[in-house]
Design a protein around this motif. Structure first.
Motif, PDB file in Angstrom:
ATOM      1  N   ASN A  11      -5.914  12.221 -44.041  1.00  0.00           N
ATOM      2  CA  ASN A  11      -6.301  11.018 -44.776  1.00  0.00           C
ATOM      3  C   ASN A  11      -6.198  11.314 -46.266  1.00  0.00           C
ATOM      4  O   ASN A  11      -6.520  12.429 -46.707  1.00  0.00           O
ATOM      5  CB  ASN A  11      -7.744  10.611 -44.450  1.00  0.00           C
ATOM      6  CG  ASN A  11      -7.881  10.080 -43.034  1.00  0.00           C
ATOM      7  OD1 ASN A  11      -7.517   8.955 -42.741  1.00  0.00           O
ATOM      8  ND2 ASN A  11      -8.404  10.920 -42.143  1.00  0.00           N
ATOM      9  N   LYS A  12      -5.739  10.332 -47.017  1.00  0.00           N
ATOM     10  CA  LYS A  12      -5.699  10.480 -48.472  1.00  0.00           C
ATOM     11  C   LYS A  12      -6.268   9.222 -49.106  1.00  0.00           C
ATOM     12  O   LYS A  12      -5.774   8.113 -48.867  1.00  0.00           O
ATOM     13  CB  LYS A  12      -4.277  10.720 -48.974  1.00  0.00           C
ATOM     14  CG  LYS A  12      -4.178  10.903 -50.485  1.00  0.00           C
ATOM     15  CD  LYS A  12      -4.973  12.111 -50.980  1.00  0.00           C
ATOM     16  CE  LYS A  12      -4.890  12.270 -52.491  1.00  0.00           C
ATOM     17  NZ  LYS A  12      -5.685  13.420 -52.983  1.00  0.00           N
ATOM     18  N   LEU A  25      -3.076   7.277 -46.847  1.00  0.00           N
ATOM     19  CA  LEU A  25      -2.696   7.845 -45.544  1.00  0.00           C
ATOM     20  C   LEU A  25      -3.879   7.752 -44.589  1.00  0.00           C
ATOM     21  O   LEU A  25      -5.026   7.973 -44.986  1.00  0.00           O
ATOM     22  CB  LEU A  25      -2.261   9.305 -45.700  1.00  0.00           C
ATOM     23  CG  LEU A  25      -1.044   9.569 -46.590  1.00  0.00           C
ATOM     24  CD1 LEU A  25      -0.789  11.068 -46.722  1.00  0.00           C
ATOM     25  CD2 LEU A  25       0.212   8.869 -46.071  1.00  0.00           C
ATOM     26  N   PHE A  26      -3.573   7.432 -43.319  1.00  0.00           N
ATOM     27  CA  PHE A  26      -4.618   7.172 -42.328  1.00  0.00           C
ATOM     28  C   PHE A  26      -4.424   8.057 -41.087  1.00  0.00           C
ATOM     29  O   PHE A  26      -3.491   7.841 -40.303  1.00  0.00           O
ATOM     30  CB  PHE A  26      -4.584   5.707 -41.902  1.00  0.00           C
ATOM     31  CG  PHE A  26      -4.829   4.720 -43.011  1.00  0.00           C
ATOM     32  CD1 PHE A  26      -6.085   4.151 -43.196  1.00  0.00           C
ATOM     33  CD2 PHE A  26      -3.795   4.348 -43.867  1.00  0.00           C
ATOM     34  CE1 PHE A  26      -6.302   3.231 -44.212  1.00  0.00           C
ATOM     35  CE2 PHE A  26      -4.013   3.422 -44.882  1.00  0.00           C
ATOM     36  CZ  PHE A  26      -5.268   2.866 -45.056  1.00  0.00           C
ATOM     37  N   ASP A  27      -5.282   9.065 -40.915  1.00  0.00           N
ATOM     38  CA  ASP A  27      -5.278   9.905 -39.702  1.00  0.00           C
ATOM     39  C   ASP A  27      -3.870  10.291 -39.263  1.00  0.00           C
ATOM     40  O   ASP A  27      -3.519  10.190 -38.086  1.00  0.00           O
ATOM     41  CB  ASP A  27      -5.979   9.183 -38.546  1.00  0.00           C
ATOM     42  CG  ASP A  27      -7.494   9.307 -38.639  1.00  0.00           C
ATOM     43  OD1 ASP A  27      -7.977  10.295 -39.223  1.00  0.00           O
ATOM     44  OD2 ASP A  27      -8.189   8.410 -38.138  1.00  0.00           O
ATOM     45  N   LEU A  28      -3.086  10.754 -40.205  1.00  0.00           N
ATOM     46  CA  LEU A  28      -1.669  11.034 -39.937  1.00  0.00           C
ATOM     47  C   LEU A  28      -1.503  12.459 -39.410  1.00  0.00           C
ATOM     48  O   LEU A  28      -1.928  13.413 -40.048  1.00  0.00           O
ATOM     49  CB  LEU A  28      -0.866  10.831 -41.212  1.00  0.00           C
ATOM     50  CG  LEU A  28       0.654  10.772 -41.093  1.00  0.00           C
ATOM     51  CD1 LEU A  28       1.238   9.821 -42.135  1.00  0.00           C
ATOM     52  CD2 LEU A  28       1.248  12.157 -41.283  1.00  0.00           C
ATOM     53  N   SER A  29      -0.909  12.583 -38.226  1.00  0.00           N
ATOM     54  CA  SER A  29      -0.623  13.893 -37.639  1.00  0.00           C
ATOM     55  C   SER A  29       0.874  14.023 -37.415  1.00  0.00           C
ATOM     56  O   SER A  29       1.521  13.109 -36.885  1.00  0.00           O
ATOM     57  CB  SER A  29      -1.366  14.054 -36.309  1.00  0.00           C
ATOM     58  OG  SER A  29      -2.765  14.064 -36.504  1.00  0.00           O
ATOM     59  N   LEU A  58       1.239  20.115 -53.652  1.00  0.00           N
ATOM     60  CA  LEU A  58       1.070  19.612 -55.015  1.00  0.00           C
ATOM     61  C   LEU A  58      -0.164  18.717 -55.098  1.00  0.00           C
ATOM     62  O   LEU A  58      -0.669  18.430 -56.182  1.00  0.00           O
ATOM     63  CB  LEU A  58       2.312  18.829 -55.449  1.00  0.00           C
ATOM     64  CG  LEU A  58       3.620  19.620 -55.489  1.00  0.00           C
ATOM     65  CD1 LEU A  58       4.802  18.683 -55.711  1.00  0.00           C
ATOM     66  CD2 LEU A  58       3.574  20.691 -56.565  1.00  0.00           C
ATOM     67  N   ASP A  59      -0.624  18.260 -53.941  1.00  0.00           N
ATOM     68  CA  ASP A  59      -1.812  17.418 -53.844  1.00  0.00           C
ATOM     69  C   ASP A  59      -2.553  17.834 -52.577  1.00  0.00           C
ATOM     70  O   ASP A  59      -1.952  18.393 -51.649  1.00  0.00           O
ATOM     71  CB  ASP A  59      -1.409  15.943 -53.773  1.00  0.00           C
ATOM     72  CG  ASP A  59      -2.564  14.993 -54.064  1.00  0.00           C
ATOM     73  OD1 ASP A  59      -3.682  15.486 -54.321  1.00  0.00           O
ATOM     74  OD2 ASP A  59      -2.346  13.763 -54.029  1.00  0.00           O
ATOM     75  N   LYS A  60      -3.851  17.580 -52.535  1.00  0.00           N
ATOM     76  CA  LYS A  60      -4.636  17.915 -51.346  1.00  0.00           C
ATOM     77  C   LYS A  60      -5.063  16.648 -50.625  1.00  0.00           C
ATOM     78  O   LYS A  60      -5.391  15.640 -51.253  1.00  0.00           O
ATOM     79  CB  LYS A  60      -5.876  18.737 -51.733  1.00  0.00           C
ATOM     80  CG  LYS A  60      -5.590  20.219 -51.904  1.00  0.00           C
ATOM     81  CD  LYS A  60      -6.860  21.044 -51.802  1.00  0.00           C
ATOM     82  CE  LYS A  60      -6.534  22.535 -51.746  1.00  0.00           C
ATOM     83  NZ  LYS A  60      -7.732  23.366 -51.510  1.00  0.00           N
ATOM     84  N   ALA A  61      -5.070  16.730 -49.302  1.00  0.00           N
ATOM     85  CA  ALA A  61      -5.553  15.616 -48.503  1.00  0.00           C
ATOM     86  C   ALA A  61      -7.059  15.456 -48.707  1.00  0.00           C
ATOM     87  O   ALA A  61      -7.768  16.425 -48.974  1.00  0.00           O
ATOM     88  CB  ALA A  61      -5.240  15.860 -47.029  1.00  0.00           C
ATOM     89  N   THR A  62      -7.540  14.219 -48.591  1.00  0.00           N
ATOM     90  CA  THR A  62      -8.979  13.970 -48.678  1.00  0.00           C
ATOM     91  C   THR A  62      -9.684  14.577 -47.476  1.00  0.00           C
ATOM     92  O   THR A  62     -10.785  15.132 -47.587  1.00  0.00           O
ATOM     93  CB  THR A  62      -9.249  12.451 -48.748  1.00  0.00           C
ATOM     94  OG1 THR A  62      -8.518  11.901 -49.840  1.00  0.00           O
ATOM     95  CG2 THR A  62     -10.730  12.171 -48.937  1.00  0.00           C
ATOM     96  N   SER A  63      -9.042  14.485 -46.317  1.00  0.00           N
ATOM     97  CA  SER A  63      -9.561  15.123 -45.112  1.00  0.00           C
ATOM     98  C   SER A  63      -8.398  15.439 -44.182  1.00  0.00           C
ATOM     99  O   SER A  63      -7.302  14.890 -44.328  1.00  0.00           O
ATOM    100  CB  SER A  63     -10.586  14.230 -44.400  1.00  0.00           C
ATOM    101  OG  SER A  63      -9.969  13.044 -43.927  1.00  0.00           O
TER     102      SER A  63
END
Length: 230
Positions: A11-12, A25-29, A58-63
């Motif tokens: 998630n982002k 982004l939503f629960d993307l696997s 370059l960026d981190k996911a929120t979860s």
């Protein structure tokens, strides 16, 4: 083939602490196998560039979790991430970002200069070999400003390979090129994929180009809408 990249429930959210957060982004696997040649497509605002930035650390996911070579990048420090990027990931962008005052060869060697690593004879030989592979050995001493757009992008491709990365992330790598040069660049990327067994993940809005990949992943509104392996 084992997976070289694994995304688990990503998630982002931007502006998470504001009154109007935006989730991209939503629960993307998603997993990518070693040596595979993949394309990611999606409309502007679909989340594909955010996904690429997370893939490239370059960026981190929120979860969620992002594994590269089996290591969870969400748990790594900024120094560890920088080292991982330098050793394992090469980037090719729509704009080649060559330094105009340097030659083709000097631009290919730039990642070594930036990291202050010594440019040994072995490194110099690799740079020359890469310029030969991309068809620019006769122009290696030309300043970047004296190369065509297609030639400059070829230099950028050689530069992305100088550290022998296992993964190449490309964001619209032919977005500024004409159709003939676009075909040549994608043929070159495929040749590199087969020759070095490098994993390619390419973002493009061009379905014709995406269809050249072995796998097409479509991102729609921050979720996987389509995932086709040929």
């Amino acid at each position: 083939m084992p997976n070289i990249v694994e995304l688990k429930k990503i998630n982002k959210i931007y502006g998470e602490k504001t009154q109007n957060p935006t989730q991209v982004l939503f629960d993307l696997s998603l997993n990518f196998e070693e040596s595979s040649f993949n394309s990611i497509i999606g409309q502007s605002g679909s989340g594909k560039s955010t996904l690429l930035n997370i893939l490239g650390t370059l960026d981190k996911a929120t979860s969620g979790d992002v594994f590269i070579n089996g290591r969870n990048t969400q748990e790594m420090s900024s120094n560890e991430l920088s080292k991982l990027r330098n050793e394992s990931i090469g980037f090719i962008f729509q704009f080649h970002y060559l330094l105009p005052e340097f030659t083709a060869l000097e631009n290919v060697l730039m990642p070594y200069r930036i990291s202050k690593k010594p440019i040994t004879e072995e490194v110099l030989n690799r740079a020359n070999e890469l310029l030969d592979i991309v068809g620019l050995s006769k122009r290696k001493n030309n300043l970047a400003t004296n190369l065509s757009g297609g030639q400059q992008q070829r230099v950028a491709i050689a530069r992305s390979l100088i550290n022998n990365p296992k993964i190449i992330l490309a964001d619209e790598p032919t977005g500024n090129l004409d159709s003939d040069t676009t075909e040549q660049i994608y043929d070159l990327l495929r040749e590199i994929n087969q020759r070095f067994k490098t994993t390619f993940i390419i973002i493009t809005h061009d379905r014709h180009i995406a269809e050249k990949a072995d796998r097409i992943v479509e991102i729609l509104d921050g979720k996987i809408n389509l995932d086709i392996t040929k």
